[in-house]
Design an enzyme around this catalytic site. Structure first.
Site, short mmCIF file in Angstrom:
data_model
loop_
_atom_site.label_atom_id
_atom_site.label_comp_id
_atom_site.label_asym_id
_atom_site.label_seq_id
_atom_site.Cartn_x
_atom_site.Cartn_y
_atom_site.Cartn_z
N ASP A 73 0.87 -1.10 0.01
CA ASP A 73 -0.07 -0.05 0.01
C ASP A 73 0.94 1.23 -0.15
O ASP A 73 2.00 1.01 0.29
CB ASP A 73 -0.79 0.11 1.32
CG ASP A 73 -1.66 1.01 1.31
OD1 ASP A 73 -2.26 1.64 0.31
OD2 ASP A 73 -1.89 1.56 2.62
N ASN A 109 -8.58 -0.67 4.10
CA ASN A 109 -8.92 -0.94 2.54
C ASN A 109 -7.67 -1.82 2.11
O ASN A 109 -7.61 -2.45 1.14
CB ASN A 109 -8.62 0.56 1.69
CG ASN A 109 -7.24 1.14 2.09
OD1 ASN A 109 -6.64 0.97 3.15
ND2 ASN A 109 -6.51 1.73 1.21
#
Lengths: 343, 1110
Positions: B392, B818
């Site tokens: 990420d 997420n």
């Protein structure tokens, strides 16, 4: 705030060598020279050891007399189990070319007798043999009880198949004289077996102790008559019986039977000359194509007459030395190239 | 997914507000979530069922059953049941603890309090008791409990701000607004309680950016879209309260729908072990069959005549049947080739390795007091096998802190520290921070190191002043004074925050704004500017401007934006400055800084009036309004005068560059998957040296339709293969280097590479079946892959794609909710801990506080675990084969009667006691460096200890005493004493040792000589150097590339300009002053519609960039 700093401290892992994987570590890193000299030394050692072992095994005097063929008639008789009470003797002469010095041992040797079958080995009762409870026959199937329902003592397949040939060794210094070679029937079993593992039930009279039990079906006489001359060798503590009960690992095996009693003519050992064995043939082997033999042998420090260990050492030593030479050749050849690279 | 299948019946959802009875009809899930697997009742059956699904456990259960059959049993039952019970219990306890913690975290979430409107009263209710249709009240900085339809809020026009970092990783605030009909309800509890609207909407799904539905209330219907929905996992910001109606609850929420399924993760060694067990089982059956046949023959030939000694039962006379029984007996005896203790040992070793990870001080982050944590203990060795790392961006690679680093004003760089020799050096913390005596509002945390700038400000350099004034004026930041009188900036873009804060610290303080004015404090004096026009930012324009009138009456246009765009609109007189500034910009870009170009224009009053008139006309126009406005913007934003450029650092986490470099050296590919914008993602790619200017090519896939994407992929592939062909000699093959020059090897593996950048919309098309392979092929050729604007589920899909088609071991690392689905679907998931949100950590297998610890986790712990585990397995199988095959060979001597050579105690204890510890010690404590194993003290202790244990147990079992007590169990009396006094026993032991060790030593010796490995060479080299010289540390040099590249990246969303000029987001306490200048005030619905339209347009306009070569 203070508590927080303590918190921080407690969450910080300990700085110990184990936790940080920083234990002092030993690394065996040998240089080429060390390895090569190690190989050389090992090779020489193994060769030497092999030679010594071979020499000592060669020094053993041993003679084996197979009497399966020679007593064929007796064997035939024993094939029929109903003839168990008929005696059958057979005599075998042989010549001892060299005298056997020192302690001489008499072994019987069986070929093709599977004392190592799983069921066979299980079929015994250590509790019964310990003398505490003569009627304990728990693991002895299929030789637990006699036809009459009495517990068998000693029970089990091992005891039932006790080797029961007897031998007399005669020395013939000349064609007319025959001297019976004195043999000792005790101290052939392990000390622990004789005094710990096997014990007679404590009774004044041994036959009383075995009251209420039956003899094994193959035995001609009950256990308390195994050696009536010597009460310390009778019943469960009979040396022949104990030796048999320690089962052999392989189907071909020899078991110690008698020791030479070194008196009179035999203080030095067995002199060279002609001998004969009188065999009281009881143990059937022809049914399973087995063979029986007698072995007379001396001993040395390294054990018996087997050459295997000596040869193994010899081969290992030779291979190690061979490896040493080839490694050295490779190493020396490559050394030049390597130094070239490193510059 | 399982749950979606079950839910497929639900085509649309009908929810009635404040009516639990009505909603109960539909059996919607309530807000309780459970990620746990068992409860007290189901634990035992389910867990046992799961455990006996493992090949090994089932196998041992089967063996146990065999052993209970007396006809077959060749070993007593305790040889199997003791280890089996041990293993099953250990695993069960571990599973139970894991699940307990899941329960605990579920409970914690389920028991969070929220205010729910029940019986016309606000009542505190646990999250889990919230039902669909309930109206709940949220307060500032609270987590949203469920997916809500926003009804009303404290802000004007039912606006509310949310942070969606947990959902998509973006930290800039997003605006949600209620329908005007519902926003009138305000905080009026009685009216809210009477609200009985019915929402008809889509069934639960995982699309975060889509929502369609209709609200029917008071006879009229209002359409609902994503802008009216607040999702679970968001945090309410800058909004004191809001009311919402629960639409989706618990497992139906979009957050939970996105989180994917918890999968049971296995390592490749696990799978290998399972296959090995199967093979060995086959091998076992072969051995058993051979021995069974042998037994049949033996029974037929010999055993048949052996009955004098053993009266077999009648049924067993048949030699074939005897062989059949023997087969099973041997299966039992030989089962030790796959000893059950293997599994115990493997678990123990892994547990040990996990503890080493937990204990590692080098992975402890002191600032947040967070140690690394191995949350799953079964995956350690897989860490050494990672080929792909999916990372990420926000919070993982970057700290999500923007700092104003440098600027170039009028051709001069500020912010670069020069030492006495006037050589550029990087700013170091040692240098004293510039004292901001000028600014009383100075932010202590702000660090800027250039005194020259201060001097220029004090000297009154007009360009510098103008530059700073621009920074203070041209933005969308809102200011607020807190009780302590300090200014608080509410920013929706962190970049702007950095710029405005910088201006503040340098003496140009943005104080407050109204829709028509902006007040700033310029070096101590308050100046109010009239805001005449706001030319908003859009992804297409890549710039924003304000037109202001200063107190002197001059009208000025201030503009900031992407250099590429702005430079085209400069006045020709700027040419010299332009070249200078663009050099500076490339320098900034080379350092991975995010740049913006800054320019202004003096406007003629008359010209502006005309222009403004036209703008008003355009605004009221019905057709082609947007085009006309865009044209007008273009028209006025020209002939700009360049002021300079800013460079903002999206601060990387510490050590990210080094980590990325060393991971790529280890041939691990790093893919960045981010929900962020393309520019930002690319910028970070450059900042962490994942993208470099040396790259042969960077492919950007940004197509909007499947056909476009396919075409772009095809082109990129063509390009790639074409270039490869022409540069085939330049392409690096991993040839065996004879040379020992490490540095050269390193250099060559890094260069000559490609990168792929793909955005979420294209990815959605690219993940369709027919293009999938193209994408994968292309992506795997590339050294770096950056996926931007991807949804959480897409992240997982990418991971799955690589996992499935490349058969590679993958690792996903992330910090937010997420990232959960990707963390779950990768072979190994790593969560960044020490942050606010815990979802990523909870879903992860490993967690630590900093990205840089990944290096140690993979290259030290992972490698060691793997090497240790492999050695352990080799050792273990070797020892057990050696141990067990004895019985096979002995079978030939004992009439295949299943007689064992060793006694049962030895067989039972061999694996558990005698040999387990040395192997374990090797598996746990072995230290490896340069392919050499180092023996630690513990190895010694365990080996000698095991030998000692063996002899003490041996002598005990063979002693008179124990025989006296258990004559049947321990009939070994005297064995040890009599055999060990035999000299030949020791001679055999000696010979065996020599014969076993010599071949290995010889093999290794020759291998080093003939086929030396790299580590051998290094060792040789070290030896040749006499003393171990430390390897030169290869610091990744900051490149100053000559090629020009734009460093433009700006986390900004369109639409805020209108918000500001309309004044809708200003508090009522600042009533818009009536100004002389006429302004077009759109009615509230129209501008909100605009805003919505534009935000949805953002993505599409953005993706029109097509494949652009940077």
């Amino acid at each position: 705030m203070k508590r927080k700093s303590q918190d921080c401290k407690s969450r910080l892992p300990d700085n110990s060598a184990v936790k940080q994987q920083q234990l002092p570590a030993f690394r065996l890193q040998l240089s080429a020279n060390e390895i090569l000299s190690g190989f050389f030394a090992t090779g020489v050692f193994c060769l030497g050891m092999g030679v010594i072992l071979l020499l000592s095994a060669k020094s053993i005097k041993e003679i084996e007399i197979n009497y399966t063929e020679k007593c064929a008639s007796c064997a035939k008789l024993r094939e029929d189990a109903t003839n168990f009470d008929k005696e059958c003797n057979c005599s075998i002469s042989f010549y001892l070319p060299q005298k056997m010095e020192g302690n001489v041992y008499l072994y019987y040797k069986l070929y093709g007798f599977y004392q190592n079958l799983y069921r066979y080995i299980l079929s015994r009762s250590n509790i019964q043999l310990l003398g505490t409870d003569v009627k304990d026959v728990r693991n002895c199937a299929p030789f637990k009880t006699s036809d009459k329902g009495l517990p068998i003592a000693p029970c089990g397949a091992i005891a039932n198949s006790l080797f029961n040939d007897t031998f007399v060794l005669l020395y013939n210094p000349d064609s007319s004289t025959q001297i019976e070679v004195p043999m000792m029937r005790t101290a052939t079993a392990w000390w622990t077996d004789k005094y710990v593992k096997f014990q007679n039930p404590t009774y004044q009279n041994l036959s009383h102790a075995f009251e209420g039990t039956a003899k094994p079906p193959n035995w001609p006489k009950p256990v308390y008559e195994l050696d009536e001359e010597d009460p310390r060798n009778n019943g469960f503590i009979n040396d022949d019986f104990i030796v048999w009960m320690r089962t052999a690992a392989f189907p071909t095996f020899k078991k110690l039977h008698r020791r030479l009693h070194r008196i009179d003519n035999f203080t030095e050992g067995l002199p060279a000359g002609s001998y004969s064995f009188i065999i009281n043939y009881n143990f059937p082997v022809s049914r399973f194509q087995g063979q029986k033999a007698l072995v007379l042998s001396t001993l040395t420090w390294s054990g018996g007459s087997s050459l295997f260990l000596g040869l193994a050492y010899l081969v290992t030593g030779a291979v190690t030395l061979l490896a040493f030479f080839s490694m050295m050749a490779v190493h020396l050849k490559l050394k030049e190239r390597k130094t070239f690279f490193l510059q | 997914m399982f749950c979606s299948k079950k839910k497929s019946l639900e085509v649309e959802r009908i929810v009635k507000a404040n009516d639990r009875e009505y909603n109960e009809k539909f059996l919607y899930k309530d807000n309780r979530i459970h990620t746990s697997k068992y409860n007290i009742l189901t634990f035992l059956p389910i867990n046992l069922f799961e455990q006996f699904q493992r090949v090994a456990n089932a196998y041992f259960l089967f063996l146990l059953i065999l052993q209970l059959i007396p006809e077959i049993s060749s070993l007593t039952w305790f040889t199997t049941i003791v280890p089996l019970v041990l293993v099953v219990t250990m695993t069960a306890v571990k599973d139970a603890t894991d699940d307990y913690f899941r329960h605990k975290s579920d409970n914690q979430v389920n028991n969070r309090q929220s205010e729910v409107l029940i019986d016309s009263k606000l009542q505190n209710e646990k999250w889990m008791n919230v039902k669909v249709g309930d109206i709940i009240k949220l307060e500032n900085n609270q987590f949203v409990a469920a997916d809500l339809l926003l009804l009303s809020s404290s802000e004007p026009h039912g606006l509310c701000y949310i942070e969606t970092a947990e959902l998509d990783g973006e930290t800039n605030l997003k605006v949600r607004h209620a329908l005007s009909v519902t926003s009138e309800l305000g905080a009026d509890i009685s009216r809210l309680a009477k609200f009985d609207g019915i929402v008809v909407c889509e069934a639960p799904n995982n699309k975060l950016d889509k929502f369609t539905g209709v609200l029917s209330w008071k006879g009229s219907k209002h359409s609902l879209n994503n802008e009216k929905i607040i999702l679970r996992g968001c945090v309410l910001r800058n909004t004191s309260w809001c009311f919402g109606m629960v639409i989706f609850a618990g497992p139906d929420t979009k957050l939970m729908q996105n989180s994917g399924k918890t999968k049971f993760k296995r390592t490749s060694i696990d799978r290998l072990m399972n296959t090995l067990v199967l093979w060995i089982f086959g091998f076992l059956i072969c051995l058993g069959t051979i021995l069974a046949i042998g037994n049949s023959i033996w029974e037929n030939q010999v055993g048949d005549q052996f009955r004098t000694f053993l009266f077999w039962n009648e049924g067993e006379k048949n030699s074939v049947f005897s062989g059949f029984l023997t087969f099973w007996s041997y299966i039992i005896i030989l089962n030790t080739v796959v000893p059950i203790s293997l599994y115990v040992s493997v678990e123990v070793i892994r547990l040990g390795h996990s503890y080493f990870i937990n204990w590692d001080r080098k992975m402890y982050y002191s600032r947040k007091a967070t140690p690394a944590e191995a949350r799953t203990t079964t995956l350690n060795e897989e860490l050494g096998q990672i080929e792909y790392v999916f990372s990420d961006k926000t919070g993982t690679l970057t700290q999500n802190i923007m700092t104003f680093k440098k600027c170039s004003i009028n051709g001069r760089i500020y912010g670069e520290v020069r030492d006495d020799l006037d050589q550029k050096t990087d700013m170091t913390k040692k240098k004293e921070t510039v004292g901001f005596s000028v600014s009383p509002q100075a932010d202590r945390t702000f660090q800027f190191f250039d005194h020259h700038l201060m001097e220029s400000i004090e000297l009154g350099d007009p360009k510098v002043h103008e530059f700073l004034r621009l920074l203070a004026l041209c933005h969308t930041v809102m200011s607020e004074e807190n009780s302590a009188g300090q200014l608080i900036y509410q920013v929706q873009s962190p970049d702007e925050g950095a710029l405005v804060t910088a201006a503040k610290n340098l003496g140009f303080i943005f104080k407050s704004r109204t829709p028509e004015t902006i007040t700033i404090e310029e070096l101590g004096t308050l100046v109010t500017y009239q805001l005449l026009a706001f030319l908003d930012f859009s992804n297409f324009r890549k710039r924003m401007s304000v037109i202001v009138r200063n107190p002197e009456g001059q009208i000025k246009l201030y503009s900031k934006g992407a250099d590429t765009i702005l430079f085209e609109r400069l006045h020709p007189s700027n040419e010299d400055l332009l070249t200078l500034t663009s050099d500076h910009l490339s320098e900034f870009a080379g350092e991975g800084l995010r740049t913006l170009a800054i320019a202004y224009r003096d406007l003629d009053d008359k010209y502006f009036r005309e222009w403004h008139k036209m703008l008003e006309d355009a605004n009221t126009a019905t057709d082609e309004r947007d085009e006309r406005i865009a044209g007008l913007y273009e028209e006025i934003e020209r002939d700009l005068m360049l002021l300079g450029a800013t460079a903002v650092e999206d601060k990387l986490q510490d050590g990210v560059i080094e980590t990325v470099t060393s991971l790529s050296l280890a041939n691990i590919k790093i893919w960045v998957l981010t929900g962020d914008k393309q520019e930002t993602a690319i910028n970070i790619g450059y900042a962490c040296n994942m993208l470099t200017d040396d790259m042969n090519d960077v492919f950007i896939i940004a197509g909007n339709t499947a056909a476009e994407v396919r075409e772009e992929l095809r082109k990129a592939k063509e390009n790639l293969f074409g270039q490869n062909r022409s540069f085939s000699n330049g392409h690096v093959v991993f040839e065996k280097k004879q040379s020992l020059e490490l540095d050269s090897v390193v250099e060559e593996t890094v260069t000559g590479d490609y990168a792929l950048i793909i955005n979420g919309h294209s990815l959605a098309h690219a993940l369709e079946s027919d293009v999938k392979n193209d994408l994968l092929e292309l992506a795997c050729m590339c050294k770096t892959v950056v996926c931007c604007r991807v949804t959480p589920l897409q992240k997982a899909q990418v991971v799955e794609l690589v996992k499935k088609y490349r058969n590679a071991v993958t690792l996903a690392i992330g910090d937010g909710a997420n990232d959960v689905s990707m963390i779950k679907s990768a072979h190994i998931g790593v969560g960044i801990s020490g942050q606010e949100g815990l979802q990523a950590v909870l879903a992860s297998d490993y967690s630590f506080a900093q990205f840089r610890y990944l290096q140690r986790l993979l290259l030290v712990h992972g490698r060691w675990s793997y090497v240790r585990m492999c050695k352990f397995l080799c050792y273990f199988f070797y020892k057990n084969f050696a141990f067990t095959l004895v019985h096979f060979w002995f079978g030939f001597f004992c009439g295949f009667s299943a007689q064992t050579v060793y006694d049962q105690w030895f067989i039972t204890l061999f694996n558990i006691v005698y040999t387990s510890l040395p192997v374990l010690a090797m598996g746990i404590f072995d230290q490896i460096a340069l392919d050499t194993s180092y023996w630690t003290v513990i190895n010694h202790v365990f080996i000698w200890g095991s030998i000692a244990t063996y002899f003490s147990i041996l002598f005990t079992m063979h002693s008179n005493g124990i025989f006296g007590i258990f004559p049947n169990q321990f009939p070994f009396v005297g064995n040890a004493r009599h055999s060990l006094t035999q000299k030949c026993i020791w001679l055999v032991i000696l010979l065996t040792t020599v014969a076993s060790v010599m071949p290995v030593v010889a093999f290794r010796f020759l291998k080093v000589d003939l086929f030396p490995t790299l580590s051998d060479q290094i060792r040789q080299w070290q030896k040749a150097q006499k003393k171990a010289r430390p390897l030169r540390s290869r610091k990744p040099q900051t490149r100053r590339s000559s090629s020009r590249r734009s460093g433009y990246a700006f986390a900004h969303q369109e639409g805020y300009g209108e918000l500001i000029t309309s004044g809708k987001n200003m508090r009522v306490k600042n009533p818009p002053p009536v100004s002389g200048l006429e302004k077009t005030l759109y009615n509230s619905t129209s501008w909100i519609e605009n805003l919505c339209k534009k935000t949805t347009d953002t993505v599409s306009s953005f993706s029109q960039d097509k494949t652009v070569k940077l």
